[in-house]
Design a protein around this motif. Structure first.
Motif, PDB file in Angstrom:
ATOM      1  N   ALA A  64     -11.338   9.750   3.086  1.00  0.00           N
ATOM      2  CA  ALA A  64     -10.626   9.829   1.810  1.00  0.00           C
ATOM      3  C   ALA A  64      -9.625  10.972   1.922  1.00  0.00           C
ATOM      4  N   VAL A  65      -8.509  10.841   1.223  1.00  0.00           N
ATOM      5  CA  VAL A  65      -7.435  11.830   1.289  1.00  0.00           C
ATOM      6  C   VAL A  65      -7.078  12.269  -0.123  1.00  0.00           C
ATOM      7  N   TRP A  66      -7.075  13.569  -0.338  1.00  0.00           N
ATOM      8  CA  TRP A  66      -6.691  14.156  -1.629  1.00  0.00           C
ATOM      9  C   TRP A  66      -5.199  13.974  -1.870  1.00  0.00           C
ATOM     10  N   PHE A  67      -4.833  13.653  -3.111  1.00  0.00           N
ATOM     11  CA  PHE A  67      -3.439  13.583  -3.547  1.00  0.00           C
ATOM     12  C   PHE A  67      -3.303  14.329  -4.869  1.00  0.00           C
ATOM     13  N   PRO A  68      -2.165  14.982  -5.088  1.00  0.00           N
ATOM     14  CA  PRO A  68      -1.989  15.675  -6.369  1.00  0.00           C
ATOM     15  C   PRO A  68      -1.861  14.729  -7.554  1.00  0.00           C
ATOM     16  N   THR A  69      -1.381  13.486  -7.321  1.00  0.00           N
ATOM     17  CA  THR A  69      -1.267  12.511  -8.402  1.00  0.00           C
ATOM     18  C   THR A  69      -1.687  11.133  -7.917  1.00  0.00           C
ATOM     19  N   GLY A  70      -2.132  10.318  -8.854  1.00  0.00           N
ATOM     20  CA  GLY A  70      -2.486   8.951  -8.524  1.00  0.00           C
ATOM     21  C   GLY A  70      -1.272   8.097  -8.219  1.00  0.00           C
ATOM     22  N   THR A  71      -0.160   8.341  -8.898  1.00  0.00           N
ATOM     23  CA  THR A  71       1.063   7.592  -8.621  1.00  0.00           C
ATOM     24  C   THR A  71       1.462   7.740  -7.158  1.00  0.00           C
ATOM     25  N   MET A  72       1.405   8.968  -6.635  1.00  0.00           N
ATOM     26  CA  MET A  72       1.739   9.207  -5.232  1.00  0.00           C
ATOM     27  C   MET A  72       0.756   8.480  -4.315  1.00  0.00           C
ATOM     28  N   ALA A  73      -0.524   8.558  -4.631  1.00  0.00           N
ATOM     29  CA  ALA A  73      -1.542   7.904  -3.796  1.00  0.00           C
ATOM     30  C   ALA A  73      -1.306   6.402  -3.727  1.00  0.00           C
ATOM     31  N   GLN A  74      -0.955   5.803  -4.845  1.00  0.00           N
ATOM     32  CA  GLN A  74      -0.793   4.355  -4.864  1.00  0.00           C
ATOM     33  C   GLN A  74       0.468   3.906  -4.129  1.00  0.00           C
ATOM     34  N   GLN A  75       1.533   4.720  -4.176  1.00  0.00           N
ATOM     35  CA  GLN A  75       2.727   4.355  -3.404  1.00  0.00           C
ATOM     36  C   GLN A  75       2.401   4.302  -1.917  1.00  0.00           C
ATOM     37  N   VAL A  76       1.603   5.257  -1.456  1.00  0.00           N
ATOM     38  CA  VAL A  76       1.221   5.289  -0.045  1.00  0.00           C
ATOM     39  C   VAL A  76       0.367   4.079   0.309  1.00  0.00           C
ATOM     40  N   ALA A  77      -0.565   3.729  -0.572  1.00  0.00           N
ATOM     41  CA  ALA A  77      -1.430   2.574  -0.311  1.00  0.00           C
ATOM     42  C   ALA A  77      -0.617   1.288  -0.215  1.00  0.00           C
ATOM     43  N   LEU A  78       0.351   1.120  -1.106  1.00  0.00           N
ATOM     44  CA  LEU A  78       1.158  -0.098  -1.089  1.00  0.00           C
ATOM     45  C   LEU A  78       2.088  -0.125   0.121  1.00  0.00           C
ATOM     46  N   ARG A  79       2.642   1.021   0.479  1.00  0.00           N
ATOM     47  CA  ARG A  79       3.491   1.091   1.672  1.00  0.00           C
ATOM     48  C   ARG A  79       2.693   0.719   2.925  1.00  0.00           C
ATOM     49  N   TYR A  80       1.462   1.180   3.000  1.00  0.00           N
ATOM     50  CA  TYR A  80       0.613   0.904   4.155  1.00  0.00           C
ATOM     51  C   TYR A  80       0.393  -0.593   4.327  1.00  0.00           C
ATOM     52  N   GLY A  81       0.379  -1.316   3.223  1.00  0.00           N
ATOM     53  CA  GLY A  81       0.134  -2.751   3.288  1.00  0.00           C
ATOM     54  C   GLY A  81       1.385  -3.593   3.431  1.00  0.00           C
ATOM     55  N   ALA A  82       2.543  -2.960   3.686  1.00  0.00           N
ATOM     56  CA  ALA A  82       3.810  -3.688   3.693  1.00  0.00           C
ATOM     57  C   ALA A  82       4.276  -4.082   5.087  1.00  0.00           C
ATOM     58  N   THR A  83       3.407  -4.011   6.087  1.00  0.00           N
ATOM     59  CA  THR A  83       3.836  -4.326   7.456  1.00  0.00           C
ATOM     60  C   THR A  83       4.152  -5.804   7.630  1.00  0.00           C
ATOM     61  N   GLU A  84       3.449  -6.666   6.916  1.00  0.00           N
ATOM     62  CA  GLU A  84       3.659  -8.108   7.060  1.00  0.00           C
ATOM     63  C   GLU A  84       4.573  -8.681   5.984  1.00  0.00           C
ATOM     64  N   SER A  85       4.670  -8.007   4.854  1.00  0.00           N
ATOM     65  CA  SER A  85       5.494  -8.491   3.750  1.00  0.00           C
ATOM     66  C   SER A  85       5.869  -7.325   2.854  1.00  0.00           C
ATOM     67  N   ASP A  86       7.087  -7.370   2.302  1.00  0.00           N
ATOM     68  CA  ASP A  86       7.508  -6.312   1.380  1.00  0.00           C
ATOM     69  C   ASP A  86       7.168  -6.664  -0.060  1.00  0.00           C
ATOM     70  N   ALA A  87       6.399  -7.729  -0.243  1.00  0.00           N
ATOM     71  CA  ALA A  87       5.980  -8.145  -1.580  1.00  0.00           C
ATOM     72  C   ALA A  87       4.557  -7.680  -1.844  1.00  0.00           C
ATOM     73  N   VAL A  88       4.294  -7.286  -3.086  1.00  0.00           N
ATOM     74  CA  VAL A  88       2.961  -6.859  -3.490  1.00  0.00           C
ATOM     75  C   VAL A  88       2.605  -7.580  -4.782  1.00  0.00           C
ATOM     76  N   ALA A  89       1.387  -8.104  -4.855  1.00  0.00           N
ATOM     77  CA  ALA A  89       0.947  -8.847  -6.036  1.00  0.00           C
ATOM     78  C   ALA A  89       0.462  -7.866  -7.099  1.00  0.00           C
ATOM     79  N   LEU A  90       1.211  -7.767  -8.190  1.00  0.00           N
ATOM     80  CA  LEU A  90       0.911  -6.839  -9.276  1.00  0.00           C
ATOM     81  C   LEU A  90       0.735  -7.589 -10.586  1.00  0.00           C
ATOM     82  N   HIS A  91      -0.067  -7.014 -11.465  1.00  0.00           N
ATOM     83  CA  HIS A  91      -0.241  -7.573 -12.799  1.00  0.00           C
ATOM     84  C   HIS A  91       0.802  -6.955 -13.729  1.00  0.00           C
ATOM     85  N   PRO A  92       1.432  -7.737 -14.618  1.00  0.00           N
ATOM     86  CA  PRO A  92       2.428  -7.180 -15.537  1.00  0.00           C
ATOM     87  C   PRO A  92       1.889  -6.065 -16.431  1.00  0.00           C
ATOM     88  N   LEU A  93       0.568  -6.035 -16.643  1.00  0.00           N
ATOM     89  CA  LEU A  93      -0.047  -4.974 -17.431  1.00  0.00           C
ATOM     90  C   LEU A  93      -0.596  -3.853 -16.558  1.00  0.00           C
TER      91      LEU A  93
END
Length: 362
Positions: A64-93
């Motif tokens: 596990a890796v400490w982050f000062p904010t959750g927004t920053m942590a989530q950007q890193v997580a989504l970037r990590y998953g973008a090797t095969e596609s630049d699309a991410v499935a998100l809920h409008p809410l």
């Protein structure tokens, strides 16, 4: 906001939320639960590594890796998953679309694909119907802006399996995952096993100053540390926030099942009041939405009046809804609410409604 917090702080009884603490009280609380003679952290060592290992153990992940904010942590997580596609499935809410100012697109260059428009997390059927490949599917547990709702365990596991079938990673936006275990009926380890990465928050529910963690494999952790630095998140010292996070894991985490159980008692009592509605019914976590047929301005004024005259804090902040004359607030049932019986809730609710009627006279 500061006036509301001051009024709330002065109350003897609090139904929704946590009594605001002064900076001196927070510092006293901090010193009471930590060895302040130890050296602080320097760019992520010391107490930071202790917290990271604690979270990895709780979730059963390699790291596990400490982050000062959750927004920053989530950007890193989504970037990590973008090797095969630049699309991410998100809920409008979901948090990424509602509360992060489109950081996933502006900072990471990703595209959002709608996973479902229903007011719930995506199901296996929803994911099977996606018409393009996505690198990551995000599940927000619970989905706050749908009323802190959770899928059933079977729905969650089936959806995660389908995400794998379509070639996507699974990321849990688990800012409030701590309180999801009672409804899902599984441990944190069993829940985290369904995902490739999990973000957790330390100030929501646990009462820390701030901060978050991103948990997953050792490879993800190495990647996360590099991108945390690039995002400006490798801060010189963060020990005050880290120590309050550790204190929250010690003190608040074991109490969450009690909060969730009592939320159902409170919600049942509130739903018995005329014109009042709760969502979901019963609550899935210790938080839920409350709807009352008065404008938000009237309800905010009535709550303040009740607090100032009777030293009782009911709930706030109220927001108008698309339904004219109906306002909504988010209820949070924590330690202070455990002393409230159903009769206490009904009595306070009736007094609040009387105050609303007086304030809302034509």
């Amino acid at each position: 906001m500061r006036h509301r917090l001051s009024v709330m702080r002065a109350c003897d009884r609090i139904l929704s939320g946590v009594r605001p603490a002064t900076m001196r009280e927070r510092l006293t609380d901090l010193s009471g639960g930590a060895d302040l003679d130890e050296l602080p952290d320097y760019y992520g060592d010391g107490p930071v590594t202790v917290l990271e290992q604690r979270v990895a153990n709780l979730l059963g992940t390699e790291a596990a890796v400490w982050f000062p904010t959750g927004t920053m942590a989530q950007q890193v997580a989504l970037r990590y998953g973008a090797t095969e596609s630049d699309a991410v499935a998100l809920h409008p809410l979901g948090h990424q679309l509602v509360h992060e100012r489109d950081a996933y697109a502006s900072l990471t260059g990703l595209r959002a694909v709608t996973s479902t428009t229903a007011p719930r997390n995506p199901t296996a059927a929803d994911l099977a119907e996606l018409d393009e490949r996505v690198g990551t599917v995000v599940f927000e547990l619970p989905l706050r802006d749908a009323g802190f709702t959770l899928p059933t365990w079977d729905e969650l596991t089936e959806a995660c399996e389908e995400a794998v079938n379509i070639g996507a990673r699974v990321h849990f936006d688990g800012a409030r995952i701590w309180e999801s275990t009672p409804y899902l009926g599984r441990s944190l380890v069993e829940i985290a096993e369904q995902a490739d990465s999990v973000y957790v928050s330390f100030y929501k529910t646990l009462g820390g100053f701030s901060g978050a963690a991103l948990a997953g494999t050792a490879d993800l952790a190495r990647y996360a540390r590099a991108w945390r630095h690039r995002h400006g998140g490798n801060i010189f010292q963060q020990w005050p926030a880290v120590l309050t996070a550790l204190a929250g894991l010690d003190r608040e985490l074991p109490r969450i099942p009690d909060y969730v159980r009592h939320a159902r008692v409170v919600a049942d009592a509130l739903a018995a009041l005329p014109g009042v509605r709760v969502q979901p019914e019963p609550p899935h976590t210790h938080q839920f939405r409350l709807f009352i047929p008065y404008p938000a301005g009237v309800l905010n004024a009535a709550v303040t009046e009740l607090a100032e005259k009777e030293s009782v804090w009911f709930c706030g902040v109220w927001q108008d809804t698309p339904v004219p004359g109906v306002a909504m607030t988010e209820m949070t049932i924590a330690a202070a609410a455990l002393e409230w019986t159903a009769a206490d809730v009904i009595d306070a609710g009736e007094r609040l409604l009387r105050a609303c009627r007086l304030l809302h006279r034509p």
